[in-house]
Design a protein around this motif. Structure first.
Motif, PDB file in Angstrom:
ATOM      1  N   TYR A   1      -4.007  -2.309  -6.893  1.00 49.69           N
ATOM      2  CA  TYR A   1      -3.194  -1.248  -7.479  1.00 49.69           C
ATOM      3  C   TYR A   1      -2.799  -1.569  -8.920  1.00 49.69           C
ATOM      4  N   ARG A   2      -3.506  -2.493  -9.535  1.00 52.30           N
ATOM      5  CA  ARG A   2      -3.143  -2.945 -10.890  1.00 52.30           C
ATOM      6  C   ARG A   2      -3.134  -1.800 -11.892  1.00 52.30           C
TER       7      ARG A   2
ATOM      8  N   LYS B   1       0.838  -1.208   0.000  1.00 53.83           N
ATOM      9  CA  LYS B   1       0.000   0.000   0.000  1.00 53.83           C
ATOM     10  C   LYS B   1       0.866   1.249   0.000  1.00 53.83           C
TER      11      LYS B   1
ATOM     12  N   ASP C   1       1.357   6.446  -6.886  1.00 48.28           N
ATOM     13  CA  ASP C   1       0.155   7.216  -7.220  1.00 48.28           C
ATOM     14  C   ASP C   1       0.392   8.714  -7.064  1.00 48.28           C
TER      15      ASP C   1
ATOM     16  N   LEU D   1      -1.781   0.913 -11.619  1.00 46.05           N
ATOM     17  CA  LEU D   1      -0.452   1.521 -11.630  1.00 46.05           C
ATOM     18  C   LEU D   1       0.524   0.763 -12.525  1.00 46.05           C
TER      19      LEU D   1
ATOM     20  N   LEU E   1       6.830  -3.086  -7.668  1.00 41.98           N
ATOM     21  CA  LEU E   1       5.413  -3.453  -7.677  1.00 41.98           C
ATOM     22  C   LEU E   1       5.166  -4.566  -8.690  1.00 41.98           C
TER      23      LEU E   1
ATOM     24  N   ALA F   1       2.432   1.663  -3.420  1.00 46.79           N
ATOM     25  CA  ALA F   1       1.428   2.121  -4.381  1.00 46.79           C
ATOM     26  C   ALA F   1       1.085   3.592  -4.163  1.00 46.79           C
ATOM     27  N   GLU F   2       1.029   4.018  -2.916  1.00 45.51           N
ATOM     28  CA  GLU F   2       0.737   5.427  -2.632  1.00 45.51           C
ATOM     29  C   GLU F   2       1.842   6.327  -3.166  1.00 45.51           C
TER      30      GLU F   2
END
Length: 70
Positions: free
Chosen positions: A58-59, A20, A27, A61, A44, A23-24
């Motif tokens: 989070y795919r 997470k 993002d 991304l 990732l 991914a953040e």
């Protein structure tokens, strides 16, 4: 965390919270250089090969698309 040198075991040991946070960062796209973003993106992607369930939320991304090459 130096993501380039993570071993197979270290990747498998990552938690949902680790993914997470990764991914953040991706993002938010707030990196000092494009290479830092690419490093996180590759991590990732590597995680997705070992444990797709952690990466699935989070795919978007990863820009994973199905290709019909027939």
């Amino acid at each position: 965390m130096n993501t380039i040198s993570l071993s197979h075991e270290e990747i498998e040991a990552l938690t949902a919270e680790d993914v997470k946070q990764l991914a953040e960062r991706l993002d938010q796209d707030d990196y000092n250089s494009p290479f830092e973003a690419l490093q996180d993106w590759h991590l990732l992607r590597a995680i997705s090969f070992h444990n797709w369930e952690l990466v699935e939320p989070y795919r978007h991304l990863l820009d994973v698309e199905a290709f019909d090459e027939a």
